[in-house]
Design a protein around this motif. Structure first.
Motif, mmCIF file in Angstrom:
data_model
loop_
_atom_site.group_PDB
_atom_site.id
_atom_site.type_symbol
_atom_site.label_atom_id
_atom_site.label_comp_id
_atom_site.label_asym_id
_atom_site.label_seq_id
_atom_site.Cartn_x
_atom_site.Cartn_y
_atom_site.Cartn_z
ATOM 1 N N GLU A 200 -9.139 -17.192 -5.420
ATOM 2 C CA GLU A 200 -8.997 -16.793 -6.816
ATOM 3 C C GLU A 200 -9.599 -15.406 -7.050
ATOM 4 O OE1 GLU A 200 -10.095 -18.489 -11.291
ATOM 5 O OE2 GLU A 200 -10.588 -19.646 -9.500
ATOM 6 N N SER A 201 -8.884 -14.586 -7.814
ATOM 7 C CA SER A 201 -9.350 -13.243 -8.202
ATOM 8 C C SER A 201 -9.526 -12.306 -7.013
ATOM 9 C CB SER A 201 -10.664 -13.322 -9.005
ATOM 10 O OG SER A 201 -10.486 -14.093 -10.167
ATOM 11 N N VAL A 202 -8.805 -12.569 -5.924
ATOM 12 C CA VAL A 202 -8.846 -11.687 -4.754
ATOM 13 C C VAL A 202 -7.444 -11.156 -4.496
ATOM 14 C CG1 VAL A 202 -9.284 -11.518 -2.275
ATOM 15 C CG2 VAL A 202 -10.798 -12.893 -3.707
ATOM 16 N N PHE A 203 -7.321 -9.837 -4.377
ATOM 17 C CA PHE A 203 -6.054 -9.202 -4.051
ATOM 18 C C PHE A 203 -6.047 -8.812 -2.578
ATOM 19 C CE2 PHE A 203 -6.568 -8.421 -8.615
ATOM 20 C CZ PHE A 203 -5.374 -8.954 -9.089
ATOM 21 N N GLY A 204 -4.867 -8.485 -2.070
ATOM 22 C CA GLY A 204 -4.730 -8.290 -0.628
ATOM 23 C C GLY A 204 -5.163 -6.948 -0.090
ATOM 24 N N PHE A 205 -4.745 -5.874 -0.776
ATOM 25 C CA PHE A 205 -4.939 -4.546 -0.187
ATOM 26 C C PHE A 205 -5.103 -3.508 -1.286
ATOM 27 C CE2 PHE A 205 -3.103 -0.486 1.315
ATOM 28 C CZ PHE A 205 -3.895 -0.247 2.428
ATOM 29 N N GLY A 206 -5.937 -2.525 -1.023
ATOM 30 C CA GLY A 206 -6.088 -1.409 -1.951
ATOM 31 C C GLY A 206 -6.313 -0.112 -1.201
ATOM 32 N N SER A 207 -5.824 0.957 -1.770
ATOM 33 C CA SER A 207 -6.047 2.293 -1.224
ATOM 34 C C SER A 207 -5.912 3.276 -2.381
ATOM 35 C CB SER A 207 -5.052 2.594 -0.095
ATOM 36 O OG SER A 207 -5.459 3.742 0.622
ATOM 37 N N GLN A 208 -5.619 4.536 -2.104
ATOM 38 C CA GLN A 208 -5.586 5.547 -3.155
ATOM 39 C C GLN A 208 -4.132 5.774 -3.602
ATOM 40 O OE1 GLN A 208 -7.447 6.547 0.069
ATOM 41 N NE2 GLN A 208 -8.683 4.972 -0.916
ATOM 42 N N PHE A 209 -3.769 5.159 -4.722
ATOM 43 C CA PHE A 209 -2.389 5.182 -5.177
ATOM 44 C C PHE A 209 -2.203 5.839 -6.540
ATOM 45 C CE2 PHE A 209 -2.366 1.349 -2.328
ATOM 46 C CZ PHE A 209 -1.594 1.923 -1.331
ATOM 47 N N ALA A 210 -3.252 6.409 -7.110
ATOM 48 C CA ALA A 210 -3.094 7.172 -8.350
ATOM 49 C C ALA A 210 -2.273 8.422 -8.058
ATOM 50 C CB ALA A 210 -4.458 7.549 -8.927
#
Length: 439
Positions: A200-210
């Motif tokens: 719960e409340s955990v996403f898979g992947f993040g990086s710099q997408f702005a």
């Protein structure tokens, strides 16, 4: 290790395969500086000239460069270096350096150059060609020397490099039955999808997408990780190649499935770091500086002791590639005392100086020997992975019109990942835009 392939994932992969089968072009090698028209005879230096010089570089946030300048000045009172700190913003630094060059001012002698500025400054003859035998280029990581090269001539001396790494939650992977980090982007997204379905409340992947320079960094590396390039060695763009379309399809599908959260469209380095540090991401791509932050024991990190890191994974069996960061030292064509300038650069890039700086700041050096240095390996858990990442690293498009090129890349990439445009037509539109921008 075990892998997962959900029905939705299989559908996306099938569509990707169909798109790839629809057309093909010759695969391109990794890009290197050389985009643009050969400027002809380069600006020359007179290395017999000696005397006081100025060093122009972005703000010294570590304070350590200033201490090295002071050490030089104590040993060279007749060849004193005045350190002129420019803006902390890279964009503003470039404006200051460009304005100085266009006015042919002698105010700056040694220039601290972001690696993506080299083509513009070399093509305009704002910096001098540097002799290959005066600096330890043969002892440097080859990919860093590439960033200082324009039409097979050297216009800078690499001082700092950097490569992004893949940070991951060891505890969540172990809980999901994965006994090691993923070796491909496809596998990473599959593992992330399986974990986020249970946590719960955990996403898979993040990086710099702005929509900023960090997005160009992401897209350049991702396409290289699929075996493609945005620009080839001759400066020709290939944004609509099968490799580029495959890379962008993988990324878009991760947004569509929710493996990458919509909030990641606002992530820069610190936002992605904070999300990971707060325990909201399984995987994160970021620069090595975040290692100590996510492992702090003061209560600011929820993932302390639970983090692993590896070089970036590839796509379709290809080796993963990070877009390189870094800084090169160049010499202005309009200032005097080039002999002192060259000696001062040699002082900054020698092994003793680079090791001292790395130990104090975690800055990635350019000398190959320092990646085997026991003190640095013991000091930083990411040191070996960082060297592997730099070895496999690629440069951002080395074009004279870089500001316009990066803006075009950011606009198209953001439209794709935000769902405003579909992959293939948007990459074809980007290709047309880049062809117009290429000399």
């Amino acid at each position: 290790m075990s892998t997962w392939t959900s029905p939705s994932r299989r559908t996306v992969m099938a569509r990707t395969a169909a798109a790839l089968a629809a057309g093909a072009v010759t695969a391109c090698g990794s890009a290197k500086p050389g985009s643009g028209s050969d400027p002809g005879e380069p600006a020359k230096a007179d290395f017999s000239e000696r005397g006081p010089i100025t060093l122009a570089k972005g703000k010294d946030t570590t304070g350590h460069l200033r201490s090295q300048v002071e050490a030089w000045n104590k040993e060279h009172p007749d060849e004193e270096v005045t350190f002129l700190e420019l803006s902390e913003s890279a964009d503003e630094q470039r404006v200051q350096l460009v304005n100085n060059a266009r006015s042919k001012s002698d105010a700056y002698t040694v220039l601290g150059m972001d690696v993506v500025w080299m083509a513009e400054f070399a093509a305009n003859k704002w910096v001098v060609e540097l002799p290959k035998d005066r600096f330890p280029f043969d002892d440097m990581v080859p990919s860093t020397v590439t960033t200082a090269t324009y039409f097979d001539r050297l216009y800078g001396v690499p001082w700092a490099s950097n490569a992004e790494l893949l940070f991951y939650r060891k505890d969540l992977l172990e809980k999901a039955g994965a006994d090691s980090a993923p070796t491909s982007v496809e596998e990473m997204f599959e593992i992330a999808e399986a974990i986020t379905g249970k946590e719960e409340s955990v996403f898979g992947f993040g990086s710099q997408f702005a929509k900023y320079e960090g997005l160009t960094v992401q897209i350049t590396g991702l396409i290289a990780s699929a075996g493609g390039v945005l620009f080839d060695d001759e400066g020709t763009p290939h944004a609509d190649s099968p490799e580029a379309i495959r890379a962008m399809t993988e990324l878009r599908s991760a947004f569509d499935s929710g493996v990458i959260p919509k909030e990641a469209l606002t992530y820069k380095e610190e936002e992605s770091r904070q999300a990971f540090q707060d325990g909201r991401l399984v995987f994160m791509q970021n620069w090595p500086y975040i290692w100590e932050l996510v492992n702090k024991t003061d209560g600011s990190s929820k993932v302390t002791g639970k983090v692993g890191l590896v070089p970036l994974p590839g796509i379709g069996g290809k080796k993963g590639a990070s877009t390189l960061g870094g800084l090169n030292w160049s010499i202005s064509a309009f200032a005097g005392n080039h002999g002192t300038a060259a000696d001062f650069i040699s002082y900054l890039v020698k092994e003793e100086s680079q090791k001292e700086f790395a130990m104090a700041t975690a800055q990635a050096p350019t000398l190959t020997s320092l990646y085997e240095d026991k003190d640095l390996i013991n000091r930083y858990a990411f040191w070996t992975a960082l060297k592997e990442g730099i070895d496999a690293g690629v440069s951002r498009p080395p074009t004279v019109r870089y500001a316009e090129v990066t803006q075009a890349i950011q606009e198209s990439a953001y439209r794709i990942i935000s769902g405003e445009a579909e992959v293939e037509p948007e990459m074809k539109a980007l290709q047309k835009a880049l062809v117009k921008l290429a000399p």
